[in-house]
Design a protein around this motif. Structure first.
Motif, PDB file in Angstrom:
ATOM      1  N   ASP A  98       0.895  -1.387  -0.152  1.00 47.35           N
ATOM      2  CA  ASP A  98      -0.085   0.195   0.062  1.00 47.35           C
ATOM      3  C   ASP A  98       0.824   1.213  -0.087  1.00 47.35           C
ATOM      4  OD1 ASP A  98       0.000   1.243   2.961  1.00 47.35           O
ATOM      5  OD2 ASP A  98       0.242  -0.933   3.106  1.00 47.35           O
ATOM      6  N   PRO A  99       0.322   2.186  -0.629  1.00 47.26           N
ATOM      7  CA  PRO A  99       1.579   3.509  -0.754  1.00 47.26           C
ATOM      8  C   PRO A  99       1.632   4.037   0.612  1.00 47.26           C
ATOM      9  CG  PRO A  99      -1.053   4.051  -1.221  1.00 47.26           C
ATOM     10  CD  PRO A  99      -1.074   2.536  -1.179  1.00 47.26           C
ATOM     11  N   ARG A 100       0.813   3.979   1.574  1.00 47.57           N
ATOM     12  CA  ARG A 100       1.390   4.579   2.942  1.00 47.57           C
ATOM     13  C   ARG A 100       2.597   3.935   3.347  1.00 47.57           C
ATOM     14  NH1 ARG A 100      -4.484   4.961   3.625  1.00 47.57           N
ATOM     15  NH2 ARG A 100      -5.053   7.138   3.759  1.00 47.57           N
ATOM     16  N   THR A 101       2.620   2.555   3.372  1.00 44.30           N
ATOM     17  CA  THR A 101       3.661   1.819   3.805  1.00 44.30           C
ATOM     18  C   THR A 101       4.989   1.965   2.727  1.00 44.30           C
ATOM     19  OG1 THR A 101       2.021  -0.022   4.672  1.00 44.30           O
ATOM     20  CG2 THR A 101       4.446  -0.577   4.228  1.00 44.30           C
ATOM     21  N   ALA A 102       4.699   2.040   1.539  1.00 47.27           N
ATOM     22  CA  ALA A 102       5.797   2.473   0.675  1.00 47.27           C
ATOM     23  C   ALA A 102       6.395   3.752   1.261  1.00 47.27           C
ATOM     24  CB  ALA A 102       5.052   2.683  -0.735  1.00 47.27           C
ATOM     25  N   VAL A 103       5.580   4.980   1.475  1.00 47.80           N
ATOM     26  CA  VAL A 103       6.320   6.094   1.887  1.00 47.80           C
ATOM     27  C   VAL A 103       7.126   5.846   2.931  1.00 47.80           C
ATOM     28  CG1 VAL A 103       5.863   8.492   2.546  1.00 47.80           C
ATOM     29  CG2 VAL A 103       4.371   7.683   0.776  1.00 47.80           C
ATOM     30  N   PRO A 153      -7.418   9.159   0.600  1.00 53.47           N
ATOM     31  CA  PRO A 153      -7.454   7.486   0.464  1.00 53.47           C
ATOM     32  C   PRO A 153      -6.557   6.865  -0.199  1.00 53.47           C
ATOM     33  CG  PRO A 153      -9.631   8.834   0.001  1.00 53.47           C
ATOM     34  CD  PRO A 153      -8.664   9.984   0.399  1.00 53.47           C
ATOM     35  N   GLU A 154      -6.178   5.839  -0.014  1.00 52.53           N
ATOM     36  CA  GLU A 154      -5.194   4.942  -0.685  1.00 52.53           C
ATOM     37  C   GLU A 154      -4.976   5.242  -2.147  1.00 52.53           C
ATOM     38  OE1 GLU A 154      -4.511   1.072   0.405  1.00 52.53           O
ATOM     39  OE2 GLU A 154      -4.193   1.391   2.645  1.00 52.53           O
ATOM     40  N   ARG A 155      -6.150   5.019  -2.773  1.00 51.61           N
ATOM     41  CA  ARG A 155      -6.271   5.081  -4.176  1.00 51.61           C
ATOM     42  C   ARG A 155      -5.695   6.431  -4.807  1.00 51.61           C
ATOM     43  NH1 ARG A 155      -8.270   1.647  -8.101  1.00 51.61           N
ATOM     44  NH2 ARG A 155      -9.011   2.463  -9.983  1.00 51.61           N
ATOM     45  N   LEU A 156      -6.224   7.584  -4.155  1.00 56.98           N
ATOM     46  CA  LEU A 156      -5.817   8.969  -4.410  1.00 56.98           C
ATOM     47  C   LEU A 156      -4.503   9.270  -4.216  1.00 56.98           C
ATOM     48  CD1 LEU A 156      -8.964  10.889  -3.312  1.00 56.98           C
ATOM     49  CD2 LEU A 156      -8.112  10.589  -5.662  1.00 56.98           C
ATOM     50  N   LEU A 157      -3.908   8.580  -2.920  1.00 54.24           N
ATOM     51  CA  LEU A 157      -2.547   8.842  -2.418  1.00 54.24           C
ATOM     52  C   LEU A 157      -1.867   8.365  -3.607  1.00 54.24           C
ATOM     53  CD1 LEU A 157      -0.611   9.958  -0.523  1.00 54.24           C
ATOM     54  CD2 LEU A 157      -0.718   7.754   0.716  1.00 54.24           C
ATOM     55  N   VAL A 174       8.250  23.274   8.964  1.00 49.56           N
ATOM     56  CA  VAL A 174       6.806  23.883   8.784  1.00 49.56           C
ATOM     57  C   VAL A 174       6.002  23.054   7.937  1.00 49.56           C
ATOM     58  CG1 VAL A 174       5.566  25.765   7.697  1.00 49.56           C
ATOM     59  CG2 VAL A 174       7.798  26.206   9.143  1.00 49.56           C
ATOM     60  N   GLY A 175       6.427  22.526   6.941  1.00 49.30           N
ATOM     61  CA  GLY A 175       5.872  21.420   6.002  1.00 49.30           C
ATOM     62  C   GLY A 175       5.656  20.198   6.410  1.00 49.30           C
ATOM     63  N   VAL A 176       6.328  19.630   7.013  1.00 47.90           N
ATOM     64  CA  VAL A 176       6.009  17.994   7.503  1.00 47.90           C
ATOM     65  C   VAL A 176       4.692  17.838   8.015  1.00 47.90           C
ATOM     66  CG1 VAL A 176       6.894  16.236   9.281  1.00 47.90           C
ATOM     67  CG2 VAL A 176       8.587  17.421   7.716  1.00 47.90           C
ATOM     68  N   PRO A 177       4.092  18.489   9.048  1.00 51.58           N
ATOM     69  CA  PRO A 177       2.988  18.329   9.513  1.00 51.58           C
ATOM     70  C   PRO A 177       1.970  18.398   8.493  1.00 51.58           C
ATOM     71  CG  PRO A 177       4.160  19.759  10.962  1.00 51.58           C
ATOM     72  CD  PRO A 177       4.631  19.824   9.773  1.00 51.58           C
ATOM     73  N   ILE A 178       1.972  19.581   7.382  1.00 50.09           N
ATOM     74  CA  ILE A 178       1.038  19.317   6.380  1.00 50.09           C
ATOM     75  C   ILE A 178       0.984  18.144   5.563  1.00 50.09           C
ATOM     76  CG2 ILE A 178       0.377  20.707   4.332  1.00 50.09           C
ATOM     77  CD1 ILE A 178       1.829  23.072   5.381  1.00 50.09           C
ATOM     78  N   GLY A 179       2.165  17.501   5.073  1.00 51.25           N
ATOM     79  CA  GLY A 179       2.531  16.345   4.402  1.00 51.25           C
ATOM     80  C   GLY A 179       1.985  15.084   5.246  1.00 51.25           C
ATOM     81  N   LEU A 180       2.100  14.988   6.608  1.00 56.14           N
ATOM     82  CA  LEU A 180       1.506  14.127   7.394  1.00 56.14           C
ATOM     83  C   LEU A 180      -0.030  14.010   7.129  1.00 56.14           C
ATOM     84  CD1 LEU A 180       3.763  14.093  10.725  1.00 56.14           C
ATOM     85  CD2 LEU A 180       3.488  12.091   9.154  1.00 56.14           C
ATOM     86  N   LEU A 181      -0.803  15.079   7.272  1.00 56.29           N
ATOM     87  CA  LEU A 181      -2.105  15.173   7.219  1.00 56.29           C
ATOM     88  C   LEU A 181      -2.735  14.555   5.787  1.00 56.29           C
ATOM     89  CD1 LEU A 181      -4.604  16.592   8.539  1.00 56.29           C
ATOM     90  CD2 LEU A 181      -4.399  18.386   7.196  1.00 56.29           C
ATOM     91  N   VAL A 182      -1.866  15.008   4.588  1.00 50.14           N
ATOM     92  CA  VAL A 182      -2.170  14.358   3.597  1.00 50.14           C
ATOM     93  C   VAL A 182      -1.997  12.944   3.220  1.00 50.14           C
ATOM     94  CG1 VAL A 182      -1.530  14.356   1.044  1.00 50.14           C
ATOM     95  CG2 VAL A 182      -1.610  16.621   2.424  1.00 50.14           C
ATOM     96  N   LEU A 183      -0.817  12.525   4.003  1.00 48.96           N
ATOM     97  CA  LEU A 183      -0.618  10.929   4.145  1.00 48.96           C
ATOM     98  C   LEU A 183      -1.860  10.317   4.919  1.00 48.96           C
ATOM     99  CD1 LEU A 183       1.491   8.677   3.348  1.00 48.96           C
ATOM    100  CD2 LEU A 183       2.379   9.137   5.791  1.00 48.96           C
ATOM    101  N   VAL A 184      -2.171  10.670   5.905  1.00 49.42           N
ATOM    102  CA  VAL A 184      -3.076  10.015   6.964  1.00 49.42           C
ATOM    103  C   VAL A 184      -4.414  10.058   6.343  1.00 49.42           C
ATOM    104  CG1 VAL A 184      -4.027   9.935   9.362  1.00 49.42           C
ATOM    105  CG2 VAL A 184      -1.607  10.254   9.021  1.00 49.42           C
ATOM    106  N   THR A 185      -4.773  11.364   5.995  1.00 53.39           N
ATOM    107  CA  THR A 185      -6.319  11.324   5.509  1.00 53.39           C
ATOM    108  C   THR A 185      -6.638  11.043   4.116  1.00 53.39           C
ATOM    109  OG1 THR A 185      -5.629  13.755   4.936  1.00 53.39           O
ATOM    110  CG2 THR A 185      -6.388  13.124   7.256  1.00 53.39           C
TER     111      THR A 185
END
Length: 239
Positions: free
Chosen positions: A38-43, A92-96, A79-90
């Motif tokens: 899955d893409p989250r695990t890949a990242v 959907p896998e297909r969209l990610l 500054v950017g990491v929290p924004i990226g984490l929000l994208v990663l967590v929220t």
């Protein structure tokens, strides 16, 4: 077992690409790993294995690192990491998966165009924030740095060493965020440990040809390969 073999080969290819061209590890590994896991695990797996690669490269080539630029980029990446984490967590896998492939394609276009970015304080700060977002969301944070360092006129050794130092700093920040968000689990650790030996092997193989292949030639080879991997990832999502 087949999954581990495939992941090992992908990480080996990414480490080889970065050793020769100075970038490409995450751009190679994330979209290809996202096709088998899955893409989250890949990242997150890419981030864990990439830390070992970049810390070792930074230590080895520390004399060539531009530390002031590294510090500025790493600080603003916070500054950017929290924004990226929000994208990663929220997301959907297909969209990610689609986002990862699209970012890779955009990154290829950015590097291939040879565009030069502003290198004043504001320009470097903006790139640092973008690096933080991309590190946490997609793992593919290299091309904005490539554009900045190209503008600064770094020679190949300085280019590769400073990239590794920024990757290491931003990666450590992102890993802290992944841990706090609960994204580092048993599966991530198992895959990371299994593929970790591919990192020094790929770097060693890349070093064998670093001084023998013109950087521009190899960079074009890497970019063509990235186009293929991003296209394959999009095709997999569409299937």
């Amino acid at each position: 077992m087949l999954l581990l073999i495939a992941a090992f080969g992908i990480v080996l290819l990414g480490a080889f690409a970065q050793s020769v061209s100075g970038f490409g590890f995450a751009l190679v590994t994330v979209p290809l790993l996202a096709m088998v896991i899955d893409p989250r695990t890949a990242v997150v797996v890419t981030a864990l294995t990439n830390i070992a690669l970049n810390v070792a490269a930074t230590a080895r080539d520390r004399r060539h690192v531009r530390w002031r630029v590294t510090g500025a980029l790493t600080a603003t990446a916070l500054v950017g990491v929290p924004i990226g984490l929000l994208v990663l967590v929220t997301l959907p896998e297909r969209l990610l998966s689609v986002l990862i492939a699209v970012v890779v394609l955009g990154c290829v276009a950015l590097v291939w165009s040879g565009v030069r970015l502003r290198t004043g304080r504001a320009g470097i700060g903006a790139v640092g924030v973008l690096v933080g977002v991309l590190t946490a969301a997609t793992g593919t944070n290299g091309p904005p740095l490539v554009a900045v360092f190209h503008s600064l006129g770094y020679d190949p050794r300085t280019f590769r060493a400073t990239l590794a130092a920024v990757f290491a700093g931003a990666g450590l920040i992102a890993l802290t965020g992944f841990a706090l968000a609960g994204r580092i689990d048993g599966e991530v650790l198992r895959l990371s440990l299994a593929t970790l030996p591919a990192v020094p092997l790929g770097w060693w193989l890349g070093n064998l040809v670093f001084d023998r292949i013109p950087p521009l030639v190899f960079r074009r080879i890497v970019l063509v390969g990235l186009l293929g991997s991003a296209g394959a990832a999009l095709a997999a999502v569409a299937a």
